[in-house]
Design a protein around this motif. Structure first.
Motif, PDB file in Angstrom:
ATOM      1  N   ASN A  58       9.545  -9.613 -38.315  1.00 51.05           N
ATOM      2  CA  ASN A  58       8.612  -8.534 -38.023  1.00 51.05           C
ATOM      3  C   ASN A  58       8.113  -8.548 -36.580  1.00 51.05           C
ATOM      4  OD1 ASN A  58       8.719  -8.915 -40.885  1.00 51.05           O
ATOM      5  ND2 ASN A  58       6.948  -7.591 -41.056  1.00 51.05           N
ATOM      6  N   TYR A  59       8.559  -9.511 -35.779  1.00 56.05           N
ATOM      7  CA  TYR A  59       7.988  -9.714 -34.450  1.00 56.05           C
ATOM      8  C   TYR A  59       9.028  -9.597 -33.340  1.00 56.05           C
ATOM      9  CZ  TYR A  59       4.267 -11.511 -37.350  1.00 56.05           C
ATOM     10  OH  TYR A  59       3.291 -11.639 -38.301  1.00 56.05           O
ATOM     11  N   LEU A  60       8.595  -9.012 -32.237  1.00 54.72           N
ATOM     12  CA  LEU A  60       9.408  -8.895 -31.030  1.00 54.72           C
ATOM     13  C   LEU A  60       8.528  -9.378 -29.878  1.00 54.72           C
ATOM     14  CD1 LEU A  60      12.179  -7.739 -30.021  1.00 54.72           C
ATOM     15  CD2 LEU A  60      10.992  -5.599 -29.611  1.00 54.72           C
ATOM     16  N   SER A  61       8.882 -10.513 -29.278  1.00 59.81           N
ATOM     17  CA  SER A  61       8.045 -11.121 -28.232  1.00 59.81           C
ATOM     18  C   SER A  61       8.410 -10.575 -26.857  1.00 59.81           C
ATOM     19  CB  SER A  61       8.229 -12.636 -28.223  1.00 59.81           C
ATOM     20  OG  SER A  61       7.753 -13.180 -29.419  1.00 59.81           O
ATOM     21  N   ILE A  62       7.419 -10.046 -26.160  1.00 53.29           N
ATOM     22  CA  ILE A  62       7.603  -9.534 -24.813  1.00 53.29           C
ATOM     23  C   ILE A  62       7.508 -10.701 -23.837  1.00 53.29           C
ATOM     24  CG2 ILE A  62       6.580  -8.038 -23.062  1.00 53.29           C
ATOM     25  CD1 ILE A  62       5.884  -6.088 -25.246  1.00 53.29           C
ATOM     26  N   LYS A  63       8.371 -10.710 -22.818  1.00 51.66           N
ATOM     27  CA  LYS A  63       8.472 -11.850 -21.904  1.00 51.66           C
ATOM     28  C   LYS A  63       7.295 -11.991 -20.954  1.00 51.66           C
ATOM     29  CE  LYS A  63      13.501 -12.024 -21.752  1.00 51.66           C
ATOM     30  NZ  LYS A  63      14.672 -11.917 -20.890  1.00 51.66           N
ATOM     31  N   ASN A  64       6.801 -10.899 -20.412  1.00 55.09           N
ATOM     32  CA  ASN A  64       5.741 -10.957 -19.400  1.00 55.09           C
ATOM     33  C   ASN A  64       4.413 -10.549 -20.015  1.00 55.09           C
ATOM     34  OD1 ASN A  64       7.393 -11.454 -16.864  1.00 55.09           O
ATOM     35  ND2 ASN A  64       8.454  -9.733 -17.787  1.00 55.09           N
ATOM     36  N   PHE A  65       3.347 -11.125 -19.528  1.00 55.29           N
ATOM     37  CA  PHE A  65       2.028 -10.844 -20.069  1.00 55.29           C
ATOM     38  C   PHE A  65       0.990 -11.024 -18.981  1.00 55.29           C
ATOM     39  CE2 PHE A  65       3.215 -15.220 -20.816  1.00 55.29           C
ATOM     40  CZ  PHE A  65       2.106 -15.945 -20.408  1.00 55.29           C
ATOM     41  N   PRO A  66      -0.194 -10.506 -19.146  1.00 55.47           N
ATOM     42  CA  PRO A  66      -0.643  -9.706 -20.274  1.00 55.47           C
ATOM     43  C   PRO A  66      -0.018  -8.315 -20.236  1.00 55.47           C
ATOM     44  CG  PRO A  66      -2.345  -9.750 -18.598  1.00 55.47           C
ATOM     45  CD  PRO A  66      -1.245 -10.665 -18.132  1.00 55.47           C
ATOM     46  N   VAL A  67       0.288  -7.800 -21.404  1.00 59.68           N
ATOM     47  CA  VAL A  67       0.907  -6.478 -21.504  1.00 59.68           C
ATOM     48  C   VAL A  67      -0.187  -5.420 -21.382  1.00 59.68           C
ATOM     49  CG1 VAL A  67       2.233  -4.909 -22.969  1.00 59.68           C
ATOM     50  CG2 VAL A  67       2.791  -7.351 -22.926  1.00 59.68           C
ATOM     51  N   VAL A  68      -0.016  -4.522 -20.442  1.00 57.37           N
ATOM     52  CA  VAL A  68      -0.974  -3.445 -20.220  1.00 57.37           C
ATOM     53  C   VAL A  68      -0.611  -2.235 -21.078  1.00 57.37           C
ATOM     54  CG1 VAL A  68      -1.945  -1.878 -18.487  1.00 57.37           C
ATOM     55  CG2 VAL A  68      -1.378  -4.235 -17.861  1.00 57.37           C
ATOM     56  N   ARG A  69       0.686  -1.923 -21.125  1.00 56.79           N
ATOM     57  CA  ARG A  69       1.141  -0.747 -21.857  1.00 56.79           C
ATOM     58  C   ARG A  69       2.626  -0.885 -22.162  1.00 56.79           C
ATOM     59  NH1 ARG A  69      -0.792   2.870 -18.676  1.00 56.79           N
ATOM     60  NH2 ARG A  69       0.729   2.595 -17.039  1.00 56.79           N
ATOM     61  N   VAL A  70       3.026  -0.450 -23.349  1.00 55.32           N
ATOM     62  CA  VAL A  70       4.442  -0.358 -23.706  1.00 55.32           C
ATOM     63  C   VAL A  70       4.831   1.100 -23.558  1.00 55.32           C
ATOM     64  CG1 VAL A  70       6.174  -0.651 -25.514  1.00 55.32           C
ATOM     65  CG2 VAL A  70       4.320  -2.316 -25.288  1.00 55.32           C
ATOM     66  N   ASN A  71       5.830   1.368 -22.721  1.00 54.90           N
ATOM     67  CA  ASN A  71       6.261   2.744 -22.478  1.00 54.90           C
ATOM     68  C   ASN A  71       7.296   3.196 -23.491  1.00 54.90           C
ATOM     69  OD1 ASN A  71       4.579   2.929 -20.207  1.00 54.90           O
ATOM     70  ND2 ASN A  71       6.137   1.944 -18.955  1.00 54.90           N
ATOM     71  N   SER A  72       8.237   2.297 -23.828  1.00 52.12           N
ATOM     72  CA  SER A  72       9.250   2.675 -24.819  1.00 52.12           C
ATOM     73  C   SER A  72       9.925   1.444 -25.397  1.00 52.12           C
ATOM     74  CB  SER A  72      10.312   3.595 -24.208  1.00 52.12           C
ATOM     75  OG  SER A  72      11.084   2.898 -23.255  1.00 52.12           O
ATOM     76  N   VAL A  73      10.383   1.602 -26.634  1.00 50.29           N
ATOM     77  CA  VAL A  73      11.203   0.602 -27.313  1.00 50.29           C
ATOM     78  C   VAL A  73      12.395   1.360 -27.874  1.00 50.29           C
ATOM     79  CG1 VAL A  73      11.326  -1.119 -29.152  1.00 50.29           C
ATOM     80  CG2 VAL A  73       9.166  -0.762 -27.929  1.00 50.29           C
ATOM     81  N   VAL A  74      13.592   0.978 -27.438  1.00 51.82           N
ATOM     82  CA  VAL A  74      14.803   1.685 -27.843  1.00 51.82           C
ATOM     83  C   VAL A  74      15.763   0.689 -28.463  1.00 51.82           C
ATOM     84  CG1 VAL A  74      16.729   3.126 -27.051  1.00 51.82           C
ATOM     85  CG2 VAL A  74      14.474   3.359 -25.986  1.00 51.82           C
ATOM     86  N   SER A  75      16.305   1.039 -29.637  1.00 52.40           N
ATOM     87  CA  SER A  75      17.256   0.158 -30.313  1.00 52.40           C
ATOM     88  C   SER A  75      18.611   0.233 -29.618  1.00 52.40           C
ATOM     89  CB  SER A  75      17.394   0.538 -31.786  1.00 52.40           C
ATOM     90  OG  SER A  75      18.069   1.783 -31.900  1.00 52.40           O
ATOM     91  N   VAL A  76      19.493  -0.685 -29.975  1.00 49.14           N
ATOM     92  CA  VAL A  76      20.818  -0.748 -29.363  1.00 49.14           C
ATOM     93  C   VAL A  76      21.617   0.539 -29.605  1.00 49.14           C
ATOM     94  CG1 VAL A  76      22.020  -1.874 -31.287  1.00 49.14           C
ATOM     95  CG2 VAL A  76      22.748  -2.328 -28.936  1.00 49.14           C
TER      96      VAL A  76
END
Length: 185
Positions: A58-76
């Motif tokens: 259920n989790y997807l870890s973002i590499k850089n932080f702190p995260v200010v905003r997620v603009n998009s998540v696109v599947s393969v």
């Protein structure tokens, strides 16, 4: 830079209106900032990133932080994913899980801190003070020629400095920046 020239001069008791050593101090601050980022295995300035990340349950870890905003998540396969929650620690949580068949997701996001020299009244500095102080400590050692020097004797006075061998940072600096180190890259 992780510390401003003005703050470094104030910390080092250098007159703000004496510009004769500014170039050398700026070089020391730049070198210190780079050394700290290298040690921590990350950049600290606020900027945009695009990463290809692998999902786990259920989790997807973002590499850089702190995260200010997620603009998009696109599947393969090109589908845009919007049914996620951004958790405070930079992890995207998806109630129904991330599709294991898609495996990799392209995430475009903004993360990082507002650095001292980039701060404005609208966007104040968000860089943690321990990072700024570590940068100043290390810059001061570079500026005063204390890096790698173990002992210096002047008349009856002996000065001992931290040994910085094998490309290690001084222990004072490491203790300040250790909590910001990324271990998983």
């Amino acid at each position: 830079m992780l510390a401003s020239l003005g703050t470094a001069k104030q910390f080092m008791n250098l007159p703000q209106d004496d510009f004769s050593q500014d170039d050398n101090l700026v070089l020391a601050l730049l070198a210190s900032s780079q050394a700290i980022e290298n040690y921590c295995n990350r950049t600290f300035n606020k900027q945009s990133y695009t990463d290809i990340l692998s999902a786990a349950g259920n989790y997807l870890s973002i590499k850089n932080f702190p995260v200010v905003r997620v603009n998009s998540v696109v599947s393969v396969n090109g589908d845009e994913i919007t049914d996620y929650i951004l958790l405070p620690d930079g992890i995207l949580y998806r109630q129904n899980g991330w599709n294991i068949r898609d495996y990799n997701y392209t995430v475009t996001y903004e993360a990082g801190y507002v650095l001292p020299d980039e701060a404005t009244t609208e966007q104040p500095q968000t860089l943690p003070k321990p990072l700024e102080l570590a940068c100043i400590f290390l810059a001061q050692m570079i500026f005063k020629g204390q890096i790698g020097l173990k002992e210096k004797r002047i008349a009856d006075i002996t000065y001992k400095y931290a040994d910085v061998s094998d490309n290690q940072l001084p222990s004072t600096v490491v203790s300040l920046i250790q909590p910001y180190k990324v271990w998983w890259r």
